[in-house]
Every structure is written in structure tokens, then in C-alpha cells.
Design an enzyme around this catalytic site. Structure first.
Site, PDB file in Angstrom:
ATOM      1  N   PRO A   2      -6.865  26.361 -30.047  1.00 44.43           N
ATOM      2  CA  PRO A   2      -6.051  27.095 -30.345  1.00 44.43           C
ATOM      3  C   PRO A   2      -6.105  28.896 -29.738  1.00 44.43           C
ATOM      4  O   PRO A   2      -6.499  29.424 -30.074  1.00 44.43           O
ATOM      5  CB  PRO A   2      -5.705  27.647 -31.784  1.00 44.43           C
ATOM      6  CG  PRO A   2      -6.487  26.761 -32.374  1.00 44.43           C
ATOM      7  CD  PRO A   2      -7.367  26.435 -30.961  1.00 44.43           C
ATOM      8  N   GLU A   3      -5.148  28.511 -28.409  1.00 43.06           N
ATOM      9  CA  GLU A   3      -5.070  29.993 -27.882  1.00 43.06           C
ATOM     10  C   GLU A   3      -3.659  30.326 -28.445  1.00 43.06           C
ATOM     11  O   GLU A   3      -3.397  30.379 -29.178  1.00 43.06           O
ATOM     12  CB  GLU A   3      -4.342  29.949 -26.704  1.00 43.06           C
ATOM     13  CG  GLU A   3      -5.979  28.849 -25.603  1.00 43.06           C
ATOM     14  CD  GLU A   3      -6.480  29.447 -24.377  1.00 43.06           C
ATOM     15  OE1 GLU A   3      -5.927  30.706 -24.201  1.00 43.06           O
ATOM     16  OE2 GLU A   3      -7.269  29.225 -23.745  1.00 43.06           O
ATOM     17  N   HIS A  91     -11.881  17.535 -42.844  1.00 42.79           N
ATOM     18  CA  HIS A  91     -12.557  18.709 -42.574  1.00 42.79           C
ATOM     19  C   HIS A  91     -11.345  19.032 -43.058  1.00 42.79           C
ATOM     20  O   HIS A  91     -10.966  20.442 -42.391  1.00 42.79           O
ATOM     21  CB  HIS A  91     -12.096  18.558 -40.571  1.00 42.79           C
ATOM     22  CG  HIS A  91     -13.496  17.396 -39.913  1.00 42.79           C
ATOM     23  ND1 HIS A  91     -14.788  17.645 -40.628  1.00 42.79           N
ATOM     24  CD2 HIS A  91     -13.264  16.830 -39.761  1.00 42.79           C
ATOM     25  CE1 HIS A  91     -15.411  17.100 -40.029  1.00 42.79           C
ATOM     26  NE2 HIS A  91     -14.673  16.436 -39.302  1.00 42.79           N
ATOM     27  N   ARG A 110     -15.274  21.223 -36.514  1.00 46.84           N
ATOM     28  CA  ARG A 110     -16.489  22.054 -36.014  1.00 46.84           C
ATOM     29  C   ARG A 110     -16.258  24.144 -36.338  1.00 46.84           C
ATOM     30  O   ARG A 110     -17.233  24.445 -36.652  1.00 46.84           O
ATOM     31  CB  ARG A 110     -15.683  22.179 -34.449  1.00 46.84           C
ATOM     32  CG  ARG A 110     -15.640  21.684 -33.530  1.00 46.84           C
ATOM     33  CD  ARG A 110     -15.523  21.854 -32.014  1.00 46.84           C
ATOM     34  NE  ARG A 110     -15.870  20.490 -31.759  1.00 46.84           N
ATOM     35  CZ  ARG A 110     -15.106  20.636 -30.302  1.00 46.84           C
ATOM     36  NH1 ARG A 110     -15.711  21.243 -29.677  1.00 46.84           N
ATOM     37  NH2 ARG A 110     -14.714  19.652 -29.263  1.00 46.84           N
ATOM     38  N   ARG A 151     -15.930  49.511 -13.393  1.00 48.09           N
ATOM     39  CA  ARG A 151     -16.479  47.984 -13.578  1.00 48.09           C
ATOM     40  C   ARG A 151     -17.135  46.790 -12.746  1.00 48.09           C
ATOM     41  O   ARG A 151     -15.833  46.959 -12.134  1.00 48.09           O
ATOM     42  CB  ARG A 151     -15.374  47.527 -15.390  1.00 48.09           C
ATOM     43  CG  ARG A 151     -15.163  47.946 -15.850  1.00 48.09           C
ATOM     44  CD  ARG A 151     -16.067  47.611 -17.169  1.00 48.09           C
ATOM     45  NE  ARG A 151     -15.344  48.324 -18.587  1.00 48.09           N
ATOM     46  CZ  ARG A 151     -15.283  47.896 -19.742  1.00 48.09           C
ATOM     47  NH1 ARG A 151     -15.273  46.624 -19.868  1.00 48.09           N
ATOM     48  NH2 ARG A 151     -14.521  48.215 -20.945  1.00 48.09           N
TER      49      ARG A 151
END
Length: 270
Positions: A2-3, A91, A110, A151
Site C-alpha cells: 500500500p502506497e 491474518h 506480514r 545533501r
DNA sequence: CTTACCGCCTGTCGGC
DNA sequence: TGCCGACAGGCGGTAA
């Protein structure tokens, strides 16, 4: 997996089923998520009424009359609506049972996801340090340029840093850089302002397109198992090693950056 | 401050 | 065909 677009799609999917619903009970079958699910969840949610569902970064914020449940889907998590007595799968770790007879179910094979309780979300340790929303007003090329001065980290890792900007995960980082024509290995501090303006636009475009795609398949979060809306995006580079670039036809390249796969076109991204 | 790396998990995939 | 090891991947924690 999931983004941000998937989390936003989930938010929209569950919202109509849970807002204004009183919570009848909470069932926790597995506490061992990324962090142990605190007893606050069991103690504070029942009796509260859900007032709204917000999203901050990839966190779902379930606001109630008594505080906020902070939910992260990790790598493999999903949320969906079931009838309260629907048997739970292996799950299915948490059910938030509603007066309506539905339950909001969290499934996460997971267990990289998490569930926290907070009386003061704005100052919660998980959210406090987060950078701006990529679809919000305070995110643009100038901001990225400002933050990147000095950076040396690669630009792909820079835009995936949640302290800089939230919600740009591994897939959409590669996609955004392709769209902006920027080499993922480029040092963040050595990229000029106009290129960051293109990158900010690309990030916006890619995420917005994915949310729209999720929206079109957002049919039914009731009993769906939560798959709807997942992975509808047409990807230009992610997962397409050796396949032809959509712009120049040359084979795409895969590399590893910060232990994560990056895909890009050596000719189109410089 | 920045940067680099670790590890939590299990479904999936490649190799034999 | 079946088994097994390697690996992906978000992201906070820790060390340098």
C-alpha cells in the site's frame, strides 16, 4: 505495497461505513504487529463514536469522540468492511465492531503494519517529524530545492525520506523520476531548481493519477477483502527491467539503492 | 546534523 | 512435480 494512493483509496472506501458509527466492541486476535497493539485500543475504542477518517502520510487516522486510532498498513495490510460475525481468516488481526452490525477488519499477513491509540495525534511520535503532504499546498519544487541543498544522498532516496515529503514509496519514486527525466542516482544537492519543479509536478501527477485509478475501481469495501483499488496504475518503469522505455524504446535498467530496487531509463533520465 | 545499515514478517518466485 | 532457500519491502532504531 500500500502506497499513499492505496491508503487514500482505503480511506474513501471505509469512510461511508464507519463515520457516525458507535463502536460496540474491539476484537484483537494478534497483538504482535510492527509494535505491539496497546491495551488502550481495547480500553478506549469501545463506547466511542467514529467522527471521521483522515489520512496523514500512509497512516489512516480513525478519529473518535474519545481519541484517535492510528493505523498503518505496512507492506501487506488492508482494511475492509465485513458483517460482524464473518469468520476471521488467519491474518485478520483486528476487528473494530460497529453498532450497525458491520466491522472494520484489519488484515496484515506480514505484520509490518501497526495500530496505535492517541489522545493528541498532532504530537504523536509517529507523525510529529513527518514532512509535508505531496498533494498539499506546502509542497513544491522550491521546497524540495531548499531542503536538498548540501545533501549528497541520491535524489531517489531523498524523495523517499518521510522527513522531507511523505507518501512517496518505492514504486512511485521510480515513476516520478522517470516522468521528470531525472537520473535516480543524481545527488539531491546538485539538482537545480527548475528540475525540482518538474519533479514536484511529476510526484503530484503520478500520485493523483493513481488515486483516480483507485477511485474508479472503488466499488465495494464491504466484504471485498480489501483488494479493490489495488495496483491499478499503469507503470512506466517499475518492475520493467530490460523492457522497452515508453519514451525512447531502449531497454530499461534496474539498480539497487539503499537496499531497494530502482528502475529507470539511462537515456531519458540524466 | 547527515548517511548507512538492520530487522521485523510471510507470500512468492527461481532453482534444482 | 515438489521442495526449499532467497528475497522483497515501509520505516523507525541505532550506530557512525
Amino acid at each position: 505495497m500500500p502506497e499513499l494512493p492505496e491508503v487514500e483509496t482505503s480511506r474513501r472506501g471505509i469512510e461511508p461505513y464507519v463515520v457516525d458509527q458507535a463502536i460496540a466492541a474491539v476484537t484483537i486476535r494478534e497483538r504482535r504487529l510492527r509494535w505491539p497493539v496497546s491495551l488502550d485500543i481495547d480500553e478506549r475504542l469501545p463506547g466511542a463514536t467514529i467522527t471521521s477518517v483522515d489520512r496523514r502520510a500512509k497512516y489512516l487516522l480513525i478519529n473518535t469522540t474519545d481519541g484517535t486510532a492510528i493505523l498503518h498498513l505496512g507492506m501487506s495490510g488492508s482494511v475492509f468492511i465485513v458483517d460482524r460475525n464473518t469468520p476471521a481468516g488467519v491474518h485478520d488481526h483486528v476487528d473494530i465492531e460497529l453498532e450497525s452490525g458491520h466491522a472494520l477488519r484489519l488484515r496484515d499477513p506480514r505484520r509490518f503494519g501497526s495500530l496505535h491509540w492517541s489522545d493528541d495525534v498532532r504530537n504523536h511520535w509517529l507523525l510529529k517529524h513527518l514532512g509535508p503532504e505531496p498533494l498539499g499546498d506546502d509542497f513544491d519544487g522550491r521546497y524540495l530545492w531548499d531542503r536538498s541543498r548540501g545533501r549528497r544522498v541520491a535524489v531517489k532516496q531523498f524523495i523517499m525520506n518521510a522527513n522531507i515529503v511523505v507518501g512517496v514509496g518505492n514504486i512511485y519514486a521510480s515513476e516520478s523520476l522517470f516522468l521528470a527525466g531525472i537520473n535516480p542516482k543524481c545527488a539531491a544537492g546538485r539538482i537545480a531548481l527548475p528540475r525540482y519543479e518538474r519533479l514536484a509536478e511529476a510526484i503530484h501527477e503520478v500520485l493523483q493519477r493513481a488515486i483516480r485509478a483507485g477511485g474508479t475501481t472503488l466499488r465495494d469495501y464491504y466484504g471485498s477483502g480489501g483488494e479493490s483499488g489495488w495496483f491499478q496504475q499503469e507503470l512506466d518503469v517499475y518492475g520493467r527491467e530490460d523492457e522497452p522505455c515508453h519514451r525512447c524504446d531502449r531497454p530499461l535498467t534496474a539498480i539497487v539503492q539503499g537496499q531497494r530496487a530502482t528502475y529507470y531509463c539511462k537515456r531519458c533520465q540524466t
